[in-house]
Design an enzyme around this catalytic site. Structure first.
Site, PDB file in Angstrom:
ATOM      1  N   ASP A 326     -11.482  84.639 105.717  1.00 61.18           N
ATOM      2  CA  ASP A 326     -12.854  84.163 105.751  1.00 61.18           C
ATOM      3  C   ASP A 326     -13.298  84.134 107.216  1.00 61.18           C
ATOM      4  O   ASP A 326     -12.467  84.033 108.119  1.00 61.18           O
ATOM      5  CB  ASP A 326     -12.906  82.752 105.141  1.00 61.18           C
ATOM      6  CG  ASP A 326     -14.295  82.158 105.183  1.00 61.18           C
ATOM      7  OD1 ASP A 326     -15.253  82.889 104.887  1.00 61.18           O
ATOM      8  OD2 ASP A 326     -14.424  80.967 105.505  1.00 61.18           O
ATOM      9  N   ASP A 613     -11.089  78.392 104.176  1.00 64.67           N
ATOM     10  CA  ASP A 613     -11.141  76.931 104.252  1.00 64.67           C
ATOM     11  C   ASP A 613     -12.152  76.317 103.293  1.00 64.67           C
ATOM     12  O   ASP A 613     -12.094  75.141 102.995  1.00 64.67           O
ATOM     13  CB  ASP A 613     -11.447  76.473 105.684  1.00 64.67           C
ATOM     14  CG  ASP A 613     -12.799  76.967 106.179  1.00 64.67           C
ATOM     15  OD1 ASP A 613     -13.401  77.819 105.506  1.00 64.67           O
ATOM     16  OD2 ASP A 613     -13.245  76.505 107.244  1.00 64.67           O
ATOM     17  N   ASP A 617     -13.540  79.987  98.913  1.00 65.26           N
ATOM     18  CA  ASP A 617     -12.345  80.798  99.170  1.00 65.26           C
ATOM     19  C   ASP A 617     -11.228  80.528  98.166  1.00 65.26           C
ATOM     20  O   ASP A 617     -10.315  81.339  98.027  1.00 65.26           O
ATOM     21  CB  ASP A 617     -11.806  80.510 100.580  1.00 65.26           C
ATOM     22  CG  ASP A 617     -12.810  80.843 101.665  1.00 65.26           C
ATOM     23  OD1 ASP A 617     -13.432  81.900 101.567  1.00 65.26           O
ATOM     24  OD2 ASP A 617     -12.977  80.029 102.591  1.00 65.26           O
TER      25      ASP A 617
END
Length: 893
Positions: A326, A613, A617
């Site tokens: 990410d 995080d 995700d």
């Protein structure tokens, strides 16, 4: 698709009036129809269920089969020992996995406990679980959104959605927007508010359109709820090994039976011999040893800021060749930062602090305006407010223009709040005996209300040419994915009315800000690439922002390497699967897209790690071979869905973890090949004695002792062998490669044959020393016990010494350093001591069928036992010389 309908159409379809909301009776009926507004949980797995999960392994099945057979023939002590190994293996796994499946619980905790709704024409606060579709929800600053809501009224409403979309900046909402495209990304649905996000500015009202598992966060919960657990490459290899060993054991038993029939031997003796061979074929300690080696690896990794939740995940890291990450909070710092300032014809880089930094009076005036025209605070490392304003306040702090000091010197006396139509915010502050209007906002809107500009301390008319020049620079910044914000001022004698506050302003300049990359990430990505690992960015943020960060970090080189979620939807699945390897940046993607991307990479034969995080995700982390969550900024949901947690939120830790994973696999391979070589030696010993019409040199209890105790000590020590310093200079291991690849299978057979041959030689020596032929047919009990003792001790000690040569396939023990693995030396010493105890202590020697040996006998034992080690080390030396010769000839040619 509520986002494609007008507020009036949504209210009509849900049969509710904005002014009154639902009646209490209607709300009760809908609650019964739609259910409570909470996320459903999977039944929790207890410790017993976790324990039995550890037993679902082919190697364990083979061990349980061996335990049953030993019980049938009355060897109860052996059976108990094997069962203890099975239990030990399961306990190690349970301890590591306990409390690892709490993703749905964490999602549930994120739900807002209270919600403000309008029912029966009155505003009332109720438990969020009582919310139903059709409820009118009141949204104000700081309030969590209790369900998915179609906004029907907004006033400067901004909602923090980073955990769901990956965007660093709160999303501005507008109830009047309508989106016809059915595949509009979540982050672009500005007329919607989603469960578990939070309002940071303004106010609004909305009608609930989805609750519980039907919300966007509920869809994530459903994905997490699905069983996606796959076996790791190591588990697959061990399963294959278990099947092979099981088949080998059965084949040996059948073969022995027919050999016995052919030789007209006693069938019961043949049965006992076949049991001995079956026990010899199975490395009983392997399952527990692998679990111990992995557990030791987990302990080492925890010291390097990586907490591994599932033991097999450690080894999987060593196979990773795609690291999907990410952007927000993982590759970047998750805080907006001013990196450029612009005054007319003066562009300054403010991305790094230097001692020689100097601000002109004009730049100080611009920053002063930004700070005074902000509501955010930042003191002692603690910040509150809008991320964009926090960046401006931090910029002021950096240059001594602290908000607290400025507010005291220039108190705010009036303000015109930001709204999404003007895209401006203005405040009026005292300036000596008069007042000054400070305005900040979108540069194009700001230029429309400016008539002059401050240039080198002088106010001059702002010409159309100057405006065009300013706009050109701001567009260049925007192309670099910088968020541009301008500032202007006007000095006034008295407090102006709101309507005339933003007129005839003096342009000061503008800043460019971005959520910058983490400082250490670029070096980590460079190291990953050199190790044959491909970094990939997957984010919910905009494509140009993602590409800018990716290019800066050397993840991507061209714009063609980026693709959006909408573009993915337009591609047929087969085409996307074929082309997925081309892309390095996936932008504006939903949680479903992230899963699709991870699945596509896996379908191409890659071992995929996914890092993140945010809540968005979590599903892709669970889908990946290795899910990695951030420990500090990561949500509880993400941590629960992951296989590994980084306690320092450092991308570099992933690379260290991959290095550790590679070394752990190499050590496990050393352990497996060592144990199999030893078992081959035992099989050769017993099978050859049968073919030669010799008595069986080893009893089942002796073989079990060697497999579980003598072999296990050096095997565990090989598992903690210091890592290879060059391991990250090689490409990732092919996950389909077996333990027998790179000629390892051939070496196992050769080494095992040599160990078996020496054991037979020791048995032969033990017989002929007492003038007894191995084919005599009848043997004095004492002579047979002596010969078996020699074979037993030679087999055990030769395997102990041989373990030294398994430390490396090409470097000799002296090149590695004899004392660089002191654990192995200790294991060898303890192994020899245990052999001495077994043959010399009467109450142990009797059940083992052995006797004490003289010093002369021990000398012969050590002579025989050192031969495999010496030969193995000589082969390494000659092979090295041979390869150097080849290299010399190649260079000469």
């Amino acid at each position: 698709m509520w986002f494609s309908q007008s507020p009036e159409e949504v209210l009509t379809e849900l049969n509710v009036r904005k002014e009154d909301g639902l009646s209490t009776m209607e709300a009760t009926e809908r609650l019964a129809r739609y259910g409570s507004n909470h996320l459903k949980e999977k039944p929790k797995r207890g410790l017993i269920a976790l324990f039995f999960d550890q037993l679902k392994d082919m190697l364990i099945y083979v061990l349980l089969g061996a335990a049953v057979i030993t019980m049938v023939i009355g060897e109860y002590a052996d059976a108990v020992i094997i069962l203890l190994v099975v239990v030990l293996n399961a306990v190690i796994g349970v301890v590591q996995e306990y409390k690892a499946e709490k993703a749905i619980e964490a999602l549930k905790k994120m739900s807002s406990p209270k919600a403000l709704v309008r029912r029966d024409g009155e505003e009332k606060e109720i438990d969020s679980e009582q919310i139903v579709p059709g409820d009118i929800v009141i949204i104000d600053t700081g309030r969590y959104i209790p369900a998915d809501v179609r906004l029907i009224e907004t006033v400067n409403l901004q909602i923090e959605e980073s955990a769901l979309t990956g965007e660093s900046v709160p999303a501005a909402k507008n109830a009047q927007n309508i989106f016809a495209n059915p595949k509009t990304p979540i982050g672009d649905k500005t007329n919607m508010a989603f469960m578990s996000t939070v309002s940071t500015y303004g106010r609004g009202e909305g009608v609930v359109v989805a609750t519980g598992m039907e919300t966007e966060i509920g869809k994530i919960a459903k994905i997490l709820d699905e069983e996606t657990d796959e076996k790791t490459p190591l588990q697959k290899r061990l399963d294959e090994l278990g099947k092979v060993l099981g088949i080998v054991a059965i084949v040996i038993c059948v073969l022995i039976f027919f050999v016995g029939l052919f030789q007209k031997r006693n069938l019961f003796d043949m049965f006992l011999t076949s049991i001995s061979l079956a026990v010899a074929a199975i490395p009983e300690g392997l399952a527990a040893i692998v679990a111990i080696v992995l557990a030791l690896g987990v302990t080492r990794m925890s010291r390097k800021n990586a907490i591994v939740k599932r033991l097999p995940a450690v080894e999987t890291l060593g196979s990773v060749n795609i690291v999907c990450s990410d952007k927000t909070g993982t590759l970047t710092q998750n805080k907006m930062t001013v990196v450029r300032t612009f005054l007319y014809r003066q562009l300054n880089d403010r991305s790094k602090e230097t001692e020689s930094e100097h601000l002109s009076a004009d730049e100080k005036a611009m920053i002063k305006t930004f700070v005074l025209c902000s509501d955010a605070t930042s003191e002692n490392g603690q910040s509150t407010g809008d991320p964009t304003e926090i960046a401006l306040v931090i910029l002021g702090n950096r240059y001594g223009l602290r908000k607290g000091v400025l507010n005291t010197a220039h108190p705010r006396v009036s303000e015109k709040p930001f709204d999404s139509d003007r895209k401006l915010m203005s405040t009026v502050n005292q300036e000596g005996a008069a007042f000054r209007v400070h305005t900040k906002g979108a540069i194009d809107n700001l230029l429309k209300i400016c008539t002059t500009a401050l240039v080198n301390g002088v106010v001059i008319p702002l010409t159309p040419e100057m405006k065009a020049e300013v706009l050109k620079v701001s567009e260049e910044m925007s192309d670099q994915a910088l968020r541009v914000l301008g500032s202007a001022y006007r000095d006034v004698e008295s407090i102006p009315p709101l309507e005339g506050m933003e007129n005839d302003l003096t342009m000061l300049g503008f800043v460019g800000m971005i959520d910058p990359p983490r400082l250490e990430v670029k070096a980590s990505i460079r190291e990953a690439k050199s190790a044959g690992i491909t970094p990939v960015m997957i984010t919910g943020d905009h494509k140009n922002t993602a590409l800018a960060i990716a290019k800066e970090l050397s993840i991507a080189e061209t714009a063609e390497q980026g693709i959006t979620g909408e573009e993915i939807d337009q591609l047929p699945d087969s085409v996307f699967l074929e082309t997925v390897d081309r892309y390095r940046v996936f932008a504006r993607v939903s949680p479903e897209h992230k899963i699709k991307i991870v699945k596509a990479f896996k379908a191409r034969g890659n071992i995929v790690s996914m890092t993140g995080d945010g809540v968005n995700d979590a599903p892709s982390l669970k889908q990946a071979d290795i899910g990695v969550a951030m420990g500090i900024t990561g949500t509880d949901v993400t941590k629960s869905a992951s296989d590994m947690i980084l306690t320092d939120d450092n991308f570099t830790t992933i690379i260290h973890a991959i290095e550790e994973g590679r070394n752990i696999y190499n050590n496990i391979k050393k352990t497996v090949t060592f144990l199999l070589s030893c078992n081959i030696g035992e099989i050769i010993t017993i099978f050859a004695s049968l073919l030669f019409f010799w008595p069986v040199p080893l009893l089942p209890v002796q073989i079990l002792w060697i497999n579980l105790i003598t072999d296990s000590l050096p095997a565990i020590a090989l598992g903690v062998e210091p890592g290879d310093p060059d391991v990250m200079k090689r490409k990732p291991r092919n996950p389909k490669s077996s333990f027998f690849s790179e000629r390892a299978g051939l070496y196992i057979l050769i080494d095992g044959f040599l160990i078996g041959l020496l054991t037979l030689a020791a048995f032969f020596f033990g017989l002929v020393e007492h003038q007894v032929s191995p084919t005599a047919g009848t043997f004095p009990e004492e002579v047979l016990t002596y010969a078996r003792t020699m074979a037993f001790v030679v087999l055990a000690t030769s395997q102990l010494f041989y373990s030294l040569s398994k430390r490396s396939s090409d470097k000799t023990v002296f090149e590695l350093g004899l004392f660089t693995n002191r654990v192995l030396l200790g294991a060898i010493g303890l192994g020899v001591l245990l052999q001495l105890v077994v043959i010399s202590v009467p109450f142990l020697s009797k059940p083992f069928g052995v006797m004490n040996l003289s010093l002369r006998d021990w000398g012969i034992v050590f002579l025989f036992s050192s031969i495999p080690l010496i030969l193995k080390e000589l082969v390494k030396m000659f092979t090295r010389v041979f390869h150097r010769g080849d290299d010399f000839h190649s260079a000469a040619e």
